[in-house]
Design an enzyme around this catalytic site. Structure first.
Site, PDB file in Angstrom:
ATOM      1  N   LYS A  22      42.423  68.891  38.801  1.00 10.34           N
ATOM      2  CA  LYS A  22      41.469  69.603  40.055  1.00 10.34           C
ATOM      3  C   LYS A  22      40.304  69.862  39.714  1.00 10.34           C
ATOM      4  CE  LYS A  22      42.173  73.900  41.837  1.00 10.34           C
ATOM      5  NZ  LYS A  22      40.721  74.810  41.559  1.00 10.34           N
ATOM      6  N   ASN A  23      40.254  70.845  38.991  1.00 14.79           N
ATOM      7  CA  ASN A  23      38.643  70.914  38.992  1.00 14.79           C
ATOM      8  C   ASN A  23      38.195  70.075  37.992  1.00 14.79           C
ATOM      9  OD1 ASN A  23      39.635  73.152  39.692  1.00 14.79           O
ATOM     10  ND2 ASN A  23      39.727  74.768  37.981  1.00 14.79           N
ATOM     11  N   CYS A 116      35.346  86.437  46.899  1.00 10.06           N
ATOM     12  CA  CYS A 116      36.345  86.060  47.071  1.00 10.06           C
ATOM     13  C   CYS A 116      37.672  86.755  45.925  1.00 10.06           C
ATOM     14  CB  CYS A 116      36.263  85.260  45.414  1.00 10.06           C
ATOM     15  SG  CYS A 116      37.532  84.246  44.817  1.00 10.06           S
ATOM     16  N   ARG A 121      31.703  85.982  42.641  1.00 11.65           N
ATOM     17  CA  ARG A 121      31.781  84.716  42.174  1.00 11.65           C
ATOM     18  C   ARG A 121      30.230  84.184  43.058  1.00 11.65           C
ATOM     19  NH1 ARG A 121      36.653  81.205  42.665  1.00 11.65           N
ATOM     20  NH2 ARG A 121      35.431  80.040  40.630  1.00 11.65           N
ATOM     21  N   ASP A 306      42.166  80.776  33.831  1.00  4.85           N
ATOM     22  CA  ASP A 306      43.511  80.521  34.917  1.00  4.85           C
ATOM     23  C   ASP A 306      44.622  80.343  34.480  1.00  4.85           C
ATOM     24  OD1 ASP A 306      41.297  79.609  36.999  1.00  4.85           O
ATOM     25  OD2 ASP A 306      40.628  77.563  36.182  1.00  4.85           O
ATOM     26  N   ARG A 398      46.501  74.623  46.894  1.00  2.00           N
ATOM     27  CA  ARG A 398      45.231  74.083  47.016  1.00  2.00           C
ATOM     28  C   ARG A 398      45.215  73.438  45.310  1.00  2.00           C
ATOM     29  NH1 ARG A 398      41.259  78.861  47.163  1.00  2.00           N
ATOM     30  NH2 ARG A 398      39.711  77.133  46.841  1.00  2.00           N
TER      31      ARG A 398
HETATM   32  N1  EPU Z   1      29.488  83.016  37.251  1.00  2.00           N
HETATM   33  C1  EPU Z   1      27.945  83.831  37.762  1.00  2.00           C
HETATM   34  N2  EPU Z   1      27.054  83.444  38.701  1.00  2.00           N
HETATM   35  C2  EPU Z   1      27.086  82.124  38.588  1.00  2.00           C
HETATM   36  C3  EPU Z   1      27.760  81.208  38.622  1.00  2.00           C
HETATM   37  C4  EPU Z   1      29.304  81.727  37.777  1.00  2.00           C
HETATM   38  O1  EPU Z   1      27.250  85.335  37.475  1.00  2.00           O
HETATM   39  O2  EPU Z   1      25.710  81.155  39.497  1.00  2.00           O
HETATM   40  C5  EPU Z   1      29.859  84.144  37.060  1.00  2.00           C
HETATM   41  C6  EPU Z   1      31.212  83.960  38.021  1.00  2.00           C
HETATM   42  O3  EPU Z   1      31.276  84.972  38.737  1.00  2.00           O
HETATM   43  C7  EPU Z   1      31.965  84.643  36.939  1.00  2.00           C
HETATM   44  C8  EPU Z   1      31.630  84.102  35.494  1.00  2.00           C
HETATM   45  O4  EPU Z   1      29.971  83.618  35.795  1.00  2.00           O
HETATM   46  O5  EPU Z   1      31.922  86.443  36.545  1.00  2.00           O
HETATM   47  C9  EPU Z   1      31.919  82.278  35.667  1.00  2.00           C
HETATM   48  O6  EPU Z   1      31.872  81.788  36.501  1.00  2.00           O
HETATM   49  P1  EPU Z   1      32.424  80.204  36.609  1.00  2.00           P
HETATM   50  O7  EPU Z   1      31.511  79.768  37.442  1.00  2.00           O
HETATM   51  O8  EPU Z   1      32.156  79.726  35.240  1.00  2.00           O
HETATM   52  O9  EPU Z   1      33.329  79.704  37.548  1.00  2.00           O
HETATM   53  P2  EPU Z   1      34.026  78.275  38.400  1.00  2.00           P
HETATM   54  O10 EPU Z   1      32.931  77.155  38.226  1.00  2.00           O
HETATM   55  O11 EPU Z   1      33.465  78.837  40.165  1.00  2.00           O
HETATM   56  C10 EPU Z   1      35.634  77.298  36.951  1.00  2.00           C
HETATM   57  C11 EPU Z   1      36.955  77.094  38.166  1.00  2.00           C
HETATM   58  C12 EPU Z   1      37.737  78.197  37.973  1.00  2.00           C
HETATM   59  C13 EPU Z   1      37.791  78.637  36.658  1.00  2.00           C
HETATM   60  C14 EPU Z   1      36.604  79.872  36.563  1.00  2.00           C
HETATM   61  C15 EPU Z   1      36.059  79.836  35.074  1.00  2.00           C
HETATM   62  C16 EPU Z   1      36.881  74.912  39.312  1.00  2.00           C
HETATM   63  C17 EPU Z   1      36.437  74.305  40.409  1.00  2.00           C
HETATM   64  N3  EPU Z   1      36.827  76.211  39.011  1.00  2.00           N
HETATM   65  O12 EPU Z   1      34.913  77.778  38.665  1.00  2.00           O
HETATM   66  O13 EPU Z   1      38.608  77.606  38.587  1.00  2.00           O
HETATM   67  O14 EPU Z   1      38.760  80.347  36.622  1.00  2.00           O
HETATM   68  O15 EPU Z   1      35.502  77.959  36.129  1.00  2.00           O
HETATM   69  O16 EPU Z   1      37.029  79.038  33.900  1.00  2.00           O
HETATM   70  O17 EPU Z   1      35.930  74.618  38.569  1.00  2.00           O
HETATM   71  C18 EPU Z   1      41.243  77.787  39.413  1.00  2.00           C
HETATM   72  O18 EPU Z   1      41.221  76.760  39.838  1.00  2.00           O
HETATM   73  O19 EPU Z   1      41.716  78.479  39.984  1.00  2.00           O
HETATM   74  C19 EPU Z   1      39.931  78.443  39.562  1.00  2.00           C
HETATM   75  C20 EPU Z   1      39.338  79.377  39.643  1.00  2.00           C
END
Ligand code: EPU
Length: 418
Positions: A22-23, A116, A121, A306, A398
């Site tokens: 998915k991701n 969230c 996030r 995850d 999802r």
């Molecule tokens: N963060 C910030 N600022 C940003 C972006 C992220 O502070 O601009 C923080 C977040 O709040 C968090 C940390 O950095 O504390 C890591 O977040 P990241 O951006 O890596 O998460 P994401 O890209 O929003 C993806 C996956 C998530 C998975 C995380 C961590 C996708 C679509 N989603 O989210 O997947 O948990 O990376 O590996 O790729 C899931 O599939 O259940 C899921 C939540």
């Protein structure tokens, strides 16, 4: 609203297959916005987040054809470079269209995601990165508006915190920028490398994806291509825990064993027997007493956040005390209270969960609070005495493709009721 009714107590046995990730599929779909030519993607999982992304792309102007697990996208013209609040609030990954839209048409309007279930996030790092590439950003009425009428310019972007979708968003913005972009402290997740593979097939010049420094030489235009998405390592990992927790003998097929290395290492330390029958399968045998093993979530190649909830369910069933530390998200222990309702002994202390096992779980009515939390409740229900009813399984839909059918085929007593 659908519910799962699960009767625990059977050891799962046989083969269970992993779907596409998915991701990985979400950014791949967004990447199709970068060209007017058709992009065909294979092994797209049939899950709700993917349908949400497809809806968003149709609103933006893409033609989307779905046939089984194949999706063909074509975007001759961007009609509306916008991700509205109605979609972003149901799926934060909608913000993945920000980079491609600014790159393709010089402007984008994307709703800020808001709170969230698992943490704040924010997307400040996506925005910071785009600013470094020369986009003008304006925030108003809950939306981010990004503009780069003259196009983006390559730059060095140092992420002060590792972000998976932030790295992907910036990579998609940089492929059409003028000159070189260097992403430092980039996410090393396999999904980032898979996106880079797709973009390179489209004509992008990218080096180092999968490492913490990614170099991108901007090109004038990208072309259409075909690409097969990598297997879902989180789904595969969830099934491995299912095999271990039920004391079963389960082989997860069609996966990439390297991508579940951190989980396999933990399972081996608990005493589970984990082997690799071939290049794309992992077999787990969980019979006998398993021991507790502490775990801290980390960015890849560390233990995935995850899989933290699923691992916690396992720790309720093993001998000893396990300390689980969640370092990626600040509120990702919602499942602990529900597991406790089923009889688990879990104490929360800030970023730590202290799980004492083994505890006999009993079936109860529980509520799924987010995607991975729901998976942990399914796992707990598989070993609980009696019947568990899990409410709000739309969370699990999802990200897991027909999980009840897959688990039933290897012996689980699980059914969906409407
Ligand atoms: N963060 C910030 N600022 C940003 C972006 C992220 O502070 O601009 C923080 C977040 O709040 C968090 C940390 O950095 O504390 C890591 O977040 P990241 O951006 O890596 O998460 P994401 O890209 O929003 C993806 C996956 C998530 C998975 C995380 C961590 C996708 C679509 N989603 O989210 O997947 O948990 O990376 O590996 O790729 C899931 O599939 O259940 C899921 C939540």
């Amino acid at each position: 609203m659908d519910k799962f009714v699960i009767t625990g107590g059977t050891a799962l046995a046989g083969e269970i297959s992993a779907s596409g990730s998915k991701n990985s599929a979400l950014p791949a779909l967004a990447a199709a916005l970068l060209t007017e030519e058709p992009v065909a993607l294979h092994r797209i999982p049939r899950v709700r987040d993917i349908r949400t992304m497809q809806r968003l792309l149709v609103d933006i102007g893409s033609k989307v054809e779905v046939e089984g697990d194949r999706v063909r996208l074509e975007t001759p013209r961007v009609m509306c470079p916008e991700a509205p609040y109605e979609l972003v609030k149901t799926m934060r990954a909608s913000s993945l269209v920000l980079g491609p839209l600014v790159a393709r048409c010089g402007r984008a309007r994307v709703s800020l995601p808001g709170g969230c279930a698992i943490g704040a996030r924010p997307i400040n790092l996506h925005i910071f990165g785009l600013e470094q590439l020369g986009a003008r950003i304006n925030q108003a009425h809950g939306y981010i508006e990004a503009e780069a009428p003259e196009g983006l310019r390559g730059a060095v972007v140092h992420f002060d915190r590792i972000t998976v979708t932030g790295t992907e968003d910036l990579m998609m913005a940089a492929v059409l920028a003028k000159g070189e972009t260097v992403l430092r402290n980039a996410a090393r997740e396999p999904e980032v490398a898979d996106l880079a593979d797709l973009l390179v097939k489209m004509g992008a010049k990218i080096d180092g994806a999968g490492s913490s420094t990614i170099r991108i030489q901007g090109v004038e235009r990208l072309r259409g291509t075909e690409h097969t998405i990598i297997p879902d390592r989180i789904e595969a990992g969830t099934f491995l825990v299912a095999g271990a927790i039920t004391g079963g003998d389960l082989t997860v097929t069609g996966c990439n064993p390297d991508h579940v290395g951190a989980l396999v290492s933990k399972l081996q330390q608990t005493g589970a027997d984990v082997t690799q029958p071939d290049a794309t399968s992992v077999r787990v045998r969980g019979g006998g007493r398993l021991r507790s093993v502490d775990m801290t979530t980390e960015e890849y190649p560390g233990f995935a956040t995850d899989l933290q909830a699923q691992y916690m369910a396992l720790m309720t069933q093993v001998e000893g005390i396990a300390i689980i530390v969640e370092t990626i998200f600040e509120n990702r222990f919602m499942h602990a209270q529900e597991l406790a309702r089923m009889g688990a002994n879990i104490r929360l202390d800030g970023k730590q969960a202290i799980v004492a096992g083994p505890r006999a779980l009993t079936g109860a009515g529980v509520i799924a609070s987010d995607l991975r939390a729901s998976a942990s409740l399914v796992l707990a229900a598989l070993v609980a005495r009696g019947e568990t009813v899990i409410d709000r399984v739309y969370h699990i839909d999802r990200g897991y493709e027909r999980i009840e059918a897959k688990l039933a085929r290897v012996g689980a007593k699980i059914r969906r009721v409407e």
